[in-house]
Design a protein around this motif. Sequence first.
Motif, short mmCIF file in Angstrom:
data_model
loop_
_atom_site.label_atom_id
_atom_site.label_comp_id
_atom_site.label_asym_id
_atom_site.label_seq_id
_atom_site.Cartn_x
_atom_site.Cartn_y
_atom_site.Cartn_z
N UNK A 1 10.46 16.77 12.83
CA UNK A 1 9.05 16.31 13.56
C UNK A 1 8.55 17.55 14.20
N UNK A 2 7.26 17.64 14.33
CA UNK A 2 6.45 18.86 14.99
C UNK A 2 6.64 18.58 16.42
N UNK A 3 7.34 19.56 17.12
CA UNK A 3 7.14 19.56 18.82
C UNK A 3 5.79 19.26 19.43
N UNK A 4 5.69 18.52 20.48
CA UNK A 4 4.51 18.19 20.88
C UNK A 4 3.85 19.54 21.74
N UNK A 5 2.74 19.61 21.70
CA UNK A 5 2.12 20.99 22.23
C UNK A 5 2.44 20.93 23.49
N UNK A 6 2.59 22.30 23.94
CA UNK A 6 2.69 22.75 25.59
C UNK A 6 1.49 23.30 26.09
N UNK B 1 1.02 -1.26 -0.06
CA UNK B 1 0.04 0.06 0.00
C UNK B 1 0.87 1.36 -0.05
N UNK B 2 0.41 2.15 -0.59
CA UNK B 2 1.13 3.63 -0.48
C UNK B 2 0.92 3.95 0.55
N UNK B 3 2.07 4.46 1.41
CA UNK B 3 2.02 5.01 2.80
C UNK B 3 2.62 6.26 2.75
N UNK B 4 2.37 6.96 3.85
CA UNK B 4 3.23 8.43 3.98
C UNK B 4 4.71 7.93 4.14
N UNK B 5 5.42 8.93 3.41
CA UNK B 5 7.07 8.74 3.81
C UNK B 5 7.14 9.12 5.21
N UNK B 6 8.50 8.73 5.67
CA UNK B 6 8.77 8.72 6.97
C UNK B 6 9.37 9.98 7.23
N UNK B 7 9.01 10.73 8.37
CA UNK B 7 9.70 12.06 8.58
C UNK B 7 11.24 11.92 9.25
N UNK B 8 12.05 12.70 9.23
CA UNK B 8 13.27 12.80 9.94
C UNK B 8 13.00 13.42 11.17
#
Length: 127
Positions: free
Chosen positions: A121-126, A110-117
């Motif tokens: 990555x988006x930092x978690x919300x504070x 299946x086509x999947x999203x490419x992995x991000x380095x």
Amino acid sequence: MDVRILKQVREMRTASKNDFVEGLGRTLVEVAGGTLTVRKARDGLSGVLSRAREGVPQIIGSTEDAAVVISVKDLATLLDAAKEQTFGEALDNVGFTPYRGARIVIGAGRNRETLKHRGDAVPPPTG
């Protein structure tokens, strides 16, 4: 220890006992440069032991029922060579059997999203 002896031991591990004894005996006599009579070995025992400690096996008696004089270090090397296994032998020992059926066709994934380095990555919300 001469590599010809180690090679012979590794190659003949799975052979019959008679074939193993004959092959190893021939190789030992070849490496030692022949056999010694009991009288010759007795008269020159210090030389026999000296050559054995230098890594040259000493064969005493007839080739069919000969005695072999080797150093303890060489004996340990021989025993180590005898117990090593090939990858195929290890697979056989655990009961592996190769697949003998028809060809296995694997469909496209299946086509999947490419992995991000990690840096993307988006930092978690504070909060």
